[in-house]
Design a protein around this motif. Structure first.
Motif, mmCIF file in Angstrom:
data_model
loop_
_atom_site.group_PDB
_atom_site.id
_atom_site.type_symbol
_atom_site.label_atom_id
_atom_site.label_comp_id
_atom_site.label_asym_id
_atom_site.label_seq_id
_atom_site.Cartn_x
_atom_site.Cartn_y
_atom_site.Cartn_z
ATOM 1 N N LEU A 408 0.833 -1.207 0.000
ATOM 2 C CA LEU A 408 0.000 0.000 0.000
ATOM 3 C C LEU A 408 0.867 1.255 0.000
ATOM 4 O O LEU A 408 0.566 2.234 -0.703
ATOM 5 C CB LEU A 408 -0.930 0.000 1.213
ATOM 6 C CG LEU A 408 -1.819 1.241 1.369
ATOM 7 C CD1 LEU A 408 -2.768 1.377 0.181
ATOM 8 C CD2 LEU A 408 -2.611 1.186 2.674
ATOM 9 N N HIS A 409 1.945 1.230 0.771
ATOM 10 C CA HIS A 409 2.852 2.379 0.827
ATOM 11 C C HIS A 409 3.383 2.729 -0.571
ATOM 12 O O HIS A 409 3.424 3.913 -0.956
ATOM 13 C CB HIS A 409 4.015 2.072 1.772
ATOM 14 C CG HIS A 409 5.152 3.039 1.681
ATOM 15 N ND1 HIS A 409 5.023 4.364 1.990
ATOM 16 C CD2 HIS A 409 6.452 2.867 1.289
ATOM 17 C CE1 HIS A 409 6.179 4.983 1.816
ATOM 18 N NE2 HIS A 409 7.055 4.097 1.382
ATOM 19 N N LYS A 410 3.732 1.725 -1.349
ATOM 20 C CA LYS A 410 4.239 1.957 -2.708
ATOM 21 C C LYS A 410 3.150 2.540 -3.607
ATOM 22 O O LYS A 410 3.389 3.460 -4.385
ATOM 23 C CB LYS A 410 4.756 0.651 -3.296
ATOM 24 C CG LYS A 410 5.996 0.100 -2.613
ATOM 25 C CD LYS A 410 6.401 -1.231 -3.220
ATOM 26 C CE LYS A 410 7.636 -1.803 -2.521
ATOM 27 N NZ LYS A 410 8.005 -3.134 -3.071
ATOM 28 N N LYS A 411 1.933 1.989 -3.481
ATOM 29 C CA LYS A 411 0.834 2.425 -4.346
ATOM 30 C C LYS A 411 0.333 3.823 -3.976
ATOM 31 O O LYS A 411 -0.337 4.482 -4.787
ATOM 32 C CB LYS A 411 -0.311 1.412 -4.274
ATOM 33 C CG LYS A 411 0.039 0.046 -4.857
ATOM 34 C CD LYS A 411 -1.150 -0.884 -4.848
ATOM 35 C CE LYS A 411 -0.825 -2.286 -5.298
ATOM 36 N NZ LYS A 411 0.155 -2.445 -6.333
ATOM 37 N N MET A 412 0.637 4.271 -2.767
ATOM 38 C CA MET A 412 0.179 5.590 -2.332
ATOM 39 C C MET A 412 1.078 6.715 -2.827
ATOM 40 O O MET A 412 0.712 7.895 -2.729
ATOM 41 C CB MET A 412 0.111 5.641 -0.800
ATOM 42 C CG MET A 412 -1.107 4.968 -0.199
ATOM 43 S SD MET A 412 -2.655 5.773 -0.686
ATOM 44 C CE MET A 412 -2.413 7.395 0.071
ATOM 45 N N LYS A 413 2.225 6.413 -3.377
ATOM 46 C CA LYS A 413 3.163 7.457 -3.797
ATOM 47 C C LYS A 413 2.558 8.432 -4.815
ATOM 48 O O LYS A 413 2.709 9.663 -4.663
ATOM 49 C CB LYS A 413 4.449 6.822 -4.336
ATOM 50 C CG LYS A 413 5.298 6.170 -3.249
ATOM 51 C CD LYS A 413 6.603 5.635 -3.797
ATOM 52 C CE LYS A 413 7.436 4.964 -2.705
ATOM 53 N NZ LYS A 413 7.871 5.916 -1.659
ATOM 54 N N PRO A 414 1.843 7.967 -5.862
ATOM 55 C CA PRO A 414 1.231 8.931 -6.797
ATOM 56 C C PRO A 414 0.166 9.816 -6.133
ATOM 57 O O PRO A 414 0.003 10.977 -6.528
ATOM 58 C CB PRO A 414 0.600 8.030 -7.865
ATOM 59 C CG PRO A 414 1.319 6.723 -7.767
ATOM 60 C CD PRO A 414 1.663 6.575 -6.321
ATOM 61 N N MET A 490 -14.691 8.232 6.228
ATOM 62 C CA MET A 490 -14.720 6.865 5.709
ATOM 63 C C MET A 490 -13.606 6.027 6.324
ATOM 64 O O MET A 490 -12.478 6.485 6.472
ATOM 65 C CB MET A 490 -14.563 6.886 4.185
ATOM 66 C CG MET A 490 -14.685 5.532 3.510
ATOM 67 S SD MET A 490 -14.473 5.662 1.710
ATOM 68 C CE MET A 490 -15.942 6.590 1.286
ATOM 69 N N VAL A 491 -13.953 4.789 6.702
ATOM 70 C CA VAL A 491 -12.964 3.774 7.030
ATOM 71 C C VAL A 491 -12.807 2.902 5.793
ATOM 72 O O VAL A 491 -13.793 2.527 5.162
ATOM 73 C CB VAL A 491 -13.414 2.912 8.233
ATOM 74 C CG1 VAL A 491 -12.412 1.794 8.492
ATOM 75 C CG2 VAL A 491 -13.569 3.775 9.480
ATOM 76 N N ASN A 492 -11.578 2.618 5.426
ATOM 77 C CA ASN A 492 -11.275 1.876 4.201
ATOM 78 C C ASN A 492 -11.746 2.590 2.946
ATOM 79 O O ASN A 492 -12.578 2.072 2.186
ATOM 80 C CB ASN A 492 -11.885 0.465 4.244
ATOM 81 C CG ASN A 492 -11.181 -0.425 5.240
ATOM 82 O OD1 ASN A 492 -9.953 -0.498 5.239
ATOM 83 N ND2 ASN A 492 -11.947 -1.088 6.078
ATOM 84 N N PRO A 493 -11.250 3.799 2.705
ATOM 85 C CA PRO A 493 -11.529 4.440 1.415
ATOM 86 C C PRO A 493 -10.870 3.622 0.301
ATOM 87 O O PRO A 493 -10.079 2.720 0.586
ATOM 88 C CB PRO A 493 -10.872 5.814 1.570
ATOM 89 C CG PRO A 493 -9.784 5.605 2.572
ATOM 90 C CD PRO A 493 -10.319 4.588 3.535
ATOM 91 N N PRO A 494 -11.165 3.910 -0.960
ATOM 92 C CA PRO A 494 -10.602 3.103 -2.060
ATOM 93 C C PRO A 494 -9.076 3.051 -2.002
ATOM 94 O O PRO A 494 -8.411 4.079 -1.822
ATOM 95 C CB PRO A 494 -11.083 3.844 -3.312
ATOM 96 C CG PRO A 494 -12.272 4.604 -2.875
ATOM 97 C CD PRO A 494 -12.038 4.985 -1.451
ATOM 98 N N ARG A 495 -8.536 1.860 -2.171
ATOM 99 C CA ARG A 495 -7.077 1.713 -2.233
ATOM 100 C C ARG A 495 -6.632 1.897 -3.683
ATOM 101 O O ARG A 495 -7.250 1.349 -4.600
ATOM 102 C CB ARG A 495 -6.647 0.341 -1.727
ATOM 103 C CG ARG A 495 -6.909 0.139 -0.248
ATOM 104 C CD ARG A 495 -6.381 -1.210 0.218
ATOM 105 N NE ARG A 495 -6.725 -1.464 1.606
ATOM 106 C CZ ARG A 495 -6.374 -2.561 2.269
ATOM 107 N NH1 ARG A 495 -5.696 -3.523 1.647
ATOM 108 N NH2 ARG A 495 -6.723 -2.712 3.541
ATOM 109 N N PRO A 496 -5.559 2.647 -3.918
ATOM 110 C CA PRO A 496 -5.132 2.947 -5.298
ATOM 111 C C PRO A 496 -4.437 1.762 -5.968
ATOM 112 O O PRO A 496 -3.266 1.848 -6.366
ATOM 113 C CB PRO A 496 -4.181 4.129 -5.096
ATOM 114 C CG PRO A 496 -3.602 3.916 -3.739
ATOM 115 C CD PRO A 496 -4.715 3.312 -2.923
ATOM 116 N N THR A 497 -5.165 0.658 -6.109
ATOM 117 C CA THR A 497 -4.588 -0.535 -6.734
ATOM 118 C C THR A 497 -4.450 -0.382 -8.245
ATOM 119 O O THR A 497 -3.685 -1.100 -8.878
ATOM 120 C CB THR A 497 -5.459 -1.765 -6.423
ATOM 121 O OG1 THR A 497 -6.822 -1.483 -6.784
ATOM 122 C CG2 THR A 497 -5.392 -2.095 -4.943
#
Length: 518
Positions: A408-414, A490-497
């Motif tokens: 998740l940390h990697k995908k959150m960079k953008p 929100m708890v668990n907003p969309p994950r940037p997969t």
């Protein structure tokens, strides 16, 4: 004929009555409502353990996920002795023991089968546990139950060893007859799990007649559920991670698993085992995934679809447990629609589960304040909600060693790059490690956090911290979005997969910045 002294007899009767009353008070507490469950123990000094933690359950909701929702308690060890006293438990409850890391030479087979695994106990009982380098042993009212579960846990260890031995016989990099090798491997894996189920069933039925039938059934189905979940996940793992053989795994699954042939197993199930309910839920999910993968069509296996299948397969207590397990699983990764809350509430009969669903729905529907926290940061100072006044805050809860947290940390960079010039959008990293040094070492590694993140630590006891319980965090990583009015959005907003999910998360953060909680 013996002559009766009525005065003496009356005194004797009063003494007996007083003794009985005192025993009741001792067992149930002064108000007569809080029966005590006592666990005494002795740990060999060679383990060098001065304290450890336990997690235990009080209700069906916690039983559904003891690892994240169980009550947590620290137990002190003095001169090798410890004492645990628990109250307000249901008739049976689960408990697991988490010990600090010890010398591997001290870990007997029974120690490995005991540490970190949930055990079912009867409440209002007294139990003694002895832990030595040779074995873990039990005495007291729960002795047979604990012995039985320890033996079943050791069978599960044998299962893992068997899988390793079988896998070593196959070289999947060799393309020759890859289809035959895949089917042969899966056939042997299935045969081992079938054999383990039979061994576990015979063990419980032949050697533990003193355990009440309903509890014996629950213990056995806990074991079967864990075995079958392991079997399904092994098949899924090799299919997902090796595209060369995935179609052969899917073919084998459709031929050997898709048809629902577990009527007898389910009919013998007395309706209480969170692990077997999790297996039945996994079976639904894998059936859907495998069936749609064969035709090359990717579908969203959401809560509504799972409930559609569950209501046709199960009824009564079995349906209640599977439906609730699905609800708990999906709340980890997605926002639940109002229609699904209503459907769950009206279709589940179990009163405690319905009450939990209703409470969760009402809390998420209301425009409530975020949790008011005071957590330590990497500089040793405290950070509170007041530090983020007027800002949109995205919290990321994680722990050291969590591969999903790293991903998740990697995908959150953008996402973070998108808001890098906006001082009113804040990214807060909240670590739930039990040890401060693990948290700080992980910060330095750069695997879990960025330089611009606000880095906080909940302190010892991740399960019991109020912020974890307030946001109903059941797995990691979990993100929590709070808007500019300090309200939970929100708890668990969309994950940037993927790019689409990334745009959705950006939109949600922008709405939070405006204080929009709709």
């Amino acid at each position: 004929m013996m002559k009766i002294n009525r005065k003496t007899d009356c005194i004797f009767f009063r003494i007996c009555t007083l003794t009985l009353f005192l025993n009741v008070i001792s067992a149930f507490g002064v108000n007569g409502l809080h029966a005590q469950t006592i666990i005494h123990g002795k740990i060999d000094p060679s383990f060098k353990i001065d304290s450890f933690t336990i997690a235990y359950t009080r209700d069906p909701v916690q039983e559904n996920n003891i690892y994240a929702k169980g009550e947590e308690k620290t137990v002190k060890v003095t001169d090798g002795l410890f004492n645990i006293e628990l109250t307000d438990l249901s008739q049976t409850f689960y408990i697991l023991f988490r010990f600090p890391e010890v010398d591997i030479k001290l870990k007997s087979d029974s120690y490995r089968a005991f540490e970190g695994n949930p055990f079912l106990l009867k409440s209002s009982t007294s139990t003694n546990i002895r832990i030595s380098p040779q074995e873990v042993s039990f005495q007291g009212e729960n002795e047979a139950m604990l012995d039985c579960q320890l033996a079943l846990n050791q069978l599960q260890s044998d299962l893992s060893t068997s899988k390793i031995n079988i896998k070593s016989q196959y070289d999947f990099n060799d393309k020759e007859n890859i289809e035959g090798k895949t089917h042969d491997f899966l056939h042997k894996l299935k045969a081992i799990c079938d054999q383990m189920e039979k061994r576990g069933t015979m063990l419980v039925e032949n050697h533990y007649h003193d355990i009440p039938v309903s509890i014996r059934n629950q213990i056995l189905y806990d074991f079967i559920g864990l075995i079958r979940i392991w079997e399904l996940r092994t098949s899924y793992f090799i299919a997902k991670n090796d595209l060369r053989i995935s179609r052969y795994v899917i073919d084998y699954y459709l031929q050997n698993y898709l048809q629902y042939e577990e009527d007898q197993l389910v009919s013998n199930f007395m309706g209480k085992s969170p692990f077997f309910a999790s297996y039945l839920l996994s079976k639904i999910t894998f059936d859907l995934w495998m069936a749609t993968s064969r035709i090359g069509k990717k579908i969203n296996i959401n809560l509504a679809l799972i409930l559609d299948v569950a209501v046709n397969r199960f009824q009564g207590e079995v349906y209640d447990q599977v439906a609730f397990a699905a609800y708990m699983q999906k709340t980890i990764s997605q926002d639940i629609e109002e229609s699904n809350y209503i459907r769950l509430y009206t279709s589940i009969d179990h009163p405690e589960l319905r009450a939990y669903i209703k409470k969760d729905y009402e809390s998420k529907k209301s425009n409530k304040k975020s949790f008011q926290f005071r957590l330590i940061n990497e500089s040793g100072e405290y950070t509170t909600n007041a530090d983020f006044k007027g800002k949109a805050v995205l919290f990321d809860f994680w722990f050291t060693g969590c591969s999903g947290c790293i991903s998740l940390h990697k995908k959150m960079k953008p996402i973070k790059e998108h808001f890098k010039d906006d001082p009113n959008v804040v990214f807060v990293s909240v670590c739930v490690d039990s040890k401060e040094e693990h948290w700080k070492n992980s910060i330095l590694s750069g695997k879990y956090t960025d330089d611009r993140d606000i880095k906080l630590w909940v302190g010892p006891g991740k399960l019991s911290h109020p912020i974890v319980r307030h946001y109903n965090i059941a797995s990691y990583p979990t993100m929590v979005l709070v808007n500019a009015n300090d309200e939970l959005m929100m708890v668990n907003p969309p994950r940037p997969t993927d790019e689409k999910k990334g745009r959705e998360l950006i939109f949600r953060i922008e709405q939070a910045l405006l204080g929009n909680n709709k």
